[in-house]
Design a protein around this motif. Sequence first.
Motif, PDB file in Angstrom:
ATOM      1  N   GLY A  26      -0.531  16.291  11.981  1.00  0.00           N
ATOM      2  CA  GLY A  26       0.208  15.231  13.202  1.00  0.00           C
ATOM      3  C   GLY A  26       0.677  13.962  12.510  1.00  0.00           C
ATOM      4  N   ALA A  27      -0.832  13.574  12.023  1.00  0.00           N
ATOM      5  CA  ALA A  27      -0.632  12.358  12.406  1.00  0.00           C
ATOM      6  C   ALA A  27      -0.162  11.620  11.015  1.00  0.00           C
ATOM      7  CB  ALA A  27      -2.336  11.458  11.838  1.00  0.00           C
ATOM      8  N   ALA A  28      -0.410  12.440   9.839  1.00  0.00           N
ATOM      9  CA  ALA A  28       0.402  11.788   8.657  1.00  0.00           C
ATOM     10  C   ALA A  28       1.897  12.070   8.498  1.00  0.00           C
ATOM     11  CB  ALA A  28      -0.058  13.252   7.587  1.00  0.00           C
ATOM     12  N   LEU A  29       2.124  12.872   9.450  1.00  0.00           N
ATOM     13  CA  LEU A  29       3.848  13.121   9.695  1.00  0.00           C
ATOM     14  C   LEU A  29       4.429  11.642  10.528  1.00  0.00           C
ATOM     15  CD1 LEU A  29       4.109  17.207  10.019  1.00  0.00           C
ATOM     16  CD2 LEU A  29       5.040  15.605   8.243  1.00  0.00           C
ATOM     17  N   ALA A  30       3.493  11.423  11.548  1.00  0.00           N
ATOM     18  CA  ALA A  30       4.407  10.625  11.929  1.00  0.00           C
ATOM     19  C   ALA A  30       4.225   9.503  11.855  1.00  0.00           C
ATOM     20  CB  ALA A  30       2.918  10.311  13.872  1.00  0.00           C
ATOM     21  N   LEU A  31       3.336   9.074  10.517  1.00  0.00           N
ATOM     22  CA  LEU A  31       2.864   7.656  10.676  1.00  0.00           C
ATOM     23  C   LEU A  31       4.626   7.824   9.317  1.00  0.00           C
ATOM     24  CD1 LEU A  31      -0.885   7.713   8.754  1.00  0.00           C
ATOM     25  CD2 LEU A  31       0.656   5.859  10.869  1.00  0.00           C
ATOM     26  N   ALA A  32       4.889   9.300   8.583  1.00  0.00           N
ATOM     27  CA  ALA A  32       5.594   9.557   7.805  1.00  0.00           C
ATOM     28  C   ALA A  32       7.017   9.211   8.645  1.00  0.00           C
ATOM     29  CB  ALA A  32       6.081   9.871   6.747  1.00  0.00           C
ATOM     30  N   THR A  33       7.375   9.114   9.724  1.00  0.00           N
ATOM     31  CA  THR A  33       8.649   9.661  10.819  1.00  0.00           C
ATOM     32  C   THR A  33       8.970   8.034  11.181  1.00  0.00           C
ATOM     33  OG1 THR A  33       8.332  11.818  11.122  1.00  0.00           O
ATOM     34  CG2 THR A  33       9.360  10.233  12.562  1.00  0.00           C
ATOM     35  N   ILE A  34       8.083   7.311  11.355  1.00  0.00           N
ATOM     36  CA  ILE A  34       7.626   5.808  11.673  1.00  0.00           C
ATOM     37  C   ILE A  34       7.880   5.302  10.132  1.00  0.00           C
ATOM     38  CG2 ILE A  34       6.215   3.525  12.493  1.00  0.00           C
ATOM     39  CD1 ILE A  34       4.851   5.584  13.922  1.00  0.00           C
TER      40      ILE A  34
ATOM     41  N   GLY B  69       5.456   8.086   1.786  1.00  0.00           N
ATOM     42  CA  GLY B  69       4.256   8.887   1.149  1.00  0.00           C
ATOM     43  C   GLY B  69       3.132   7.863   1.093  1.00  0.00           C
ATOM     44  N   ARG B  70       3.457   6.863   0.351  1.00  0.00           N
ATOM     45  CA  ARG B  70       2.022   6.494  -0.508  1.00  0.00           C
ATOM     46  C   ARG B  70       1.852   5.713   0.708  1.00  0.00           C
ATOM     47  NH1 ARG B  70       2.454   3.578  -6.035  1.00  0.00           N
ATOM     48  NH2 ARG B  70       2.863   5.674  -6.482  1.00  0.00           N
TER      49      ARG B  70
END
Length: 237
Positions: free
Chosen positions: A139-147, A158-159
Amino acid sequence: MRGVARAESTGVPPDLLRSLVPPVWRSLPWRALTMAGGLGLLLAGATRLPDHAPDAELGRLVLRLTALTGALGLAFLLDDPARNTTATTPVGRPRRTVLRLAVVAPLSALWWTAVLLLTPAPTRPALGPATLEAAGMAGAALALATIAVRFTQTAEVGRGAAIWLGTAAAVAVLVPNRWGLLGASQDPYWAATQVRWAVVLGATVALSVLWTPEPLRGRPRRHGSDRLSPTGGSLSG
């Protein structure tokens, strides 16, 4: 009749969504997902190399590293080289994101199941807490990408999201277990650790849902002839 016409004009036909599945499949970052998934399976399988199976606490550490590896792969999920062209399609960003998740989520569940099966029974910690931690990292990975997608124009986020996730993981290691996310099952505050992971999962999912839609466009600017001077008069006069 007007209501039906309005619903048809604002809705997305199912045929259009189905036709988007093949291009979405092709546009997914399979290289990053495959590399992260393969490395995670190798980490889990390494617990079978010793003559005696490691204990559950070492198994918890291995599963945390494995879950982090998988989350780093998911940080690339929203990468879309054609972002500047798909932004004008009749299917908005939320639906395109849901399509990506619909493809990857079952595969991620199968991957995590394989990770757990690769871990020997004496080494495998309680499945509930381990899965909660893995879901929180994802969830944290997807939230960071979403932001990153919401607040930048970068097509491949992604990077950067992976770097931020790795930084957050490094900070979590430095936080004392009493207040952090990496406690052990024998700690007196183990239950509180699981509550924190649940908060992380809930917060990151909420942020992803909140910031997935495209931002509303601002009000159109007036033409130069319509702008007013500081004294209240028209600049064109």
